[in-house]
Write an enzyme that holds these catalytic residues in place. Sequence first.
Site: not given
Ligand code: UD1
Length: 418
Positions: A22-23, A116, A121, A305, A397
């Site tokens: 998925k990711n 989720c 986030r 995850d 999902r």
């Molecule tokens: C992706 C994965 C998700 C996984 C996560 C961490 C996909 C579709 N989803 O999510 O399954 O759980 O990586 O391995 O690939 N953050 C900020 N600001 C931002 C972006 C992120 O503070 O602009 C924080 C988030 O709140 C979180 C951390 O950074 O605490 C990690 O988030 P991130 O690596 O961005 O995860 P996703 O890309 O949303």
Amino acid sequence: MEAFIVEGGYRLEGSLRVDSAKNAVLPLMAASVLTPEEVTLTDVPDIADRHSMAEILSILGAKVTPTGRGLTISSGGLHNWEMPDRLSKRIRSSIFLLGPILSRFRRATVTYPGGCEIGLRPIDLHLNGLRCLGVSIHEEGGLIHCDGTRMHAGEIHFDYPSVGATENVMMAAALLPGETVIHNAAREPEIVDLQQMMNRMGAKVRGAGGQTICVEGVKALHGVTWKPMPDRIVAGTLLAAAAITGGEIELTDAPVSDMVAVNAKLREMGCVLHEEPHRLTLTAPRRLTAFAQLQTQPHPGFPTDMQVQMLALLCASEGTGVVVENVFENRFTHAGDLNRMGAHILCSGRTAVVRGVETLYGARVTARDLRGGAALVLAGLRAQGVTQVDRADLIDRGYDHLEKQLCALGGKVTRIEA
Ligand code: UD1
């Protein structure tokens, strides 16, 4: 609303092929916007997030056609740079489209994405990354307006290695003249998959999998046929399912080299694993032994995850273990339901302490997010009696009919209208 009914006590045995990730699929679908030519992804799992992403792409003007087990996206007719609010709130990955849309139209309007409920986030890292590429951003009435008329290659240093922000900037930079350098990039394997597909489309990206990624802008990208990488989290969940039932399974098409952290923890719990490049087998003891501690980290650390599935395993293990969640701030929301099944979990902030019990008991519980829902199903496989896991839609999902996969291994899981 649908629910899963899990009859506990059946040992999982057999062999299963691992679906595409998925990711990986979601950013690859977003990358299709970078070219007016056709992008075909062979082998895409039938998961809800894929359909939400396809719906968003269609609203933007792309044509998404199912082709066998995969899909073809044709973005030639793309005409809309405003992301649909309702769908963006359904999947967080909608934010991945920001970079490609900007690259195509030099403007985009988005809302704060959903996904989720596992923490705040925010998307500040995505927006800051794009600002470094010359995008000017202003927020008004809940909408984020991005103006990319002055976009240029740039240098970015992420305060935190965000997976989505890294992918977004890689895609935004692909067509900008000059070299963009991303420092403190996330290192997740799905980013390597994105780099490889983009390069097959004619992009010049290097360094994915490491902390520095360089994107040399090219004039145009072309179509591609690509098989997305297999899902390390689905593979890990299936191993955990076998482990909690004292089972013995084989996974084929598994991303073995990306599963080092998870496999190490399963070994610590007493499982025997045999690894080949794309195949692995797991044999579990009758009862697992608790690991001392597990800390989630960005890749190559233990993946967040897989955290809650391991929490479920710990509940039925012998001994006491500690789990620390460092990536998201709200990822123990299933502890209450696991405790209702007889577990002993004590949570404080980002830490959970689990004292393993000999017996879990079936109960009616509710999935609150994708991975947590899967963890409740795993606990149900071990529990005495029947467990009903409500909100199967959240599990759908990211798992392609989890009930069928578990039944194929000898589990007793059915889907009902609840
Ligand atoms: C992706 C994965 C998700 C996984 C996560 C961490 C996909 C579709 N989803 O999510 O399954 O759980 O990586 O391995 O690939 N953050 C900020 N600001 C931002 C972006 C992120 O503070 O602009 C924080 C988030 O709140 C979180 C951390 O950074 O605490 C990690 O988030 P991130 O690596 O961005 O995860 P996703 O890309 O949303």
